[in-house]
Write an enzyme that holds these catalytic residues in place. Sequence first.
Site, PDB file in Angstrom:
ATOM      1  CG  HIS A 117      -4.672  -8.896  11.779  1.00 67.26           C
ATOM      2  ND1 HIS A 117      -6.015  -8.443  11.805  1.00 67.26           N
ATOM      3  CD2 HIS A 117      -4.789 -10.245  11.703  1.00 67.26           C
ATOM      4  CE1 HIS A 117      -6.861  -9.446  11.497  1.00 67.26           C
ATOM      5  NE2 HIS A 117      -6.067 -10.662  11.325  1.00 67.26           N
ATOM      6  CG  HIS A 137      -5.102 -14.105   7.918  1.00 65.93           C
ATOM      7  ND1 HIS A 137      -5.495 -15.250   8.849  1.00 65.93           N
ATOM      8  CD2 HIS A 137      -5.362 -12.965   8.601  1.00 65.93           C
ATOM      9  CE1 HIS A 137      -5.823 -14.607   9.830  1.00 65.93           C
ATOM     10  NE2 HIS A 137      -6.141 -13.173   9.812  1.00 65.93           N
ATOM     11  CD  GLU A 173      -5.858 -13.460  13.933  1.00 69.90           C
ATOM     12  OE1 GLU A 173      -5.917 -13.226  13.005  1.00 69.90           O
ATOM     13  OE2 GLU A 173      -6.753 -14.089  14.829  1.00 69.90           O
TER      14      GLU A 173
END
Lengths: 134, 134
Positions: free
Chosen positions: B79, B7, B130
């Site tokens: 992020h 994502h 991440e």
Amino acid sequence: MIGRLNHVAIAVPDLEASIAQYRDTLGAVVGAPQDEPDHGVTVVFIELPNTKIELLYPLGDSSPITGFLEKNPAGGIHHICYEVDDILQARDHLLAQGARVLGTGEPKIGAHGKPVLFLHPKDFNGCLVELEQV
Amino acid sequence: MIGRLNHVAIAVPDLEASIAQYRDTLGAVVGAPQDEPDHGVTVVFIELPNTKIELLYPLGDSSPITGFLEKNPAGGIHHICYEVDDILQARDHLLAQGARVLGTGEPKIGAHGKPVLFLHPKDFNGCLVELEQV
């Protein structure tokens, strides 16, 4: 209306270091640098299984990336690109909804050889959004 | 090592406006808001054909998004998340390559119920990265 996430574009201050990082540190499949003089950028594609990361590095004296790197010396995410089926229909829908299209409002041929438009970041949570007709 | 782009997370200052924008202006499939009190965020997923956009809105008094929105009042990309098969192996490889892992270096359970780690943005072109074990 929007379809796939075509790519996330990241402006980088040191292209060789970023290539090595994505290839060696993150273990990704990294393509060869491609100069795009019409767009003032050198581009490197990182091929992920479901989308691409596009590293952007300034090329020439009037690169659109130069100012971004002056504000963000470490680099940063420059834009995200969504695919659309019909860019003129998408543009007209966006304008009717009150969103702002950058430039003249006429699609240009982007770095991938396809018609693109950019939307105003202030209308989209601070994100520069590119639409690409595929 | 890195796999799919799981994502792109976008911090937003007005969740209802962003939901309406992605649903009505951009014509995307937008999920219902989910409160994640352990992570100090309310999350909304936008399902694209190949990946997700994750809208992040502060929840509670010590949300990690509050400071980001103070610096970026219009919102912004917070992020990007890459999938990995084995997060401990990924971490050890990254550390051996000189990258910095945030926090204790031990994976935490992220907003999707899976082990995650965050990498230092200064090591990755100003992007907070991440890693999520899938």
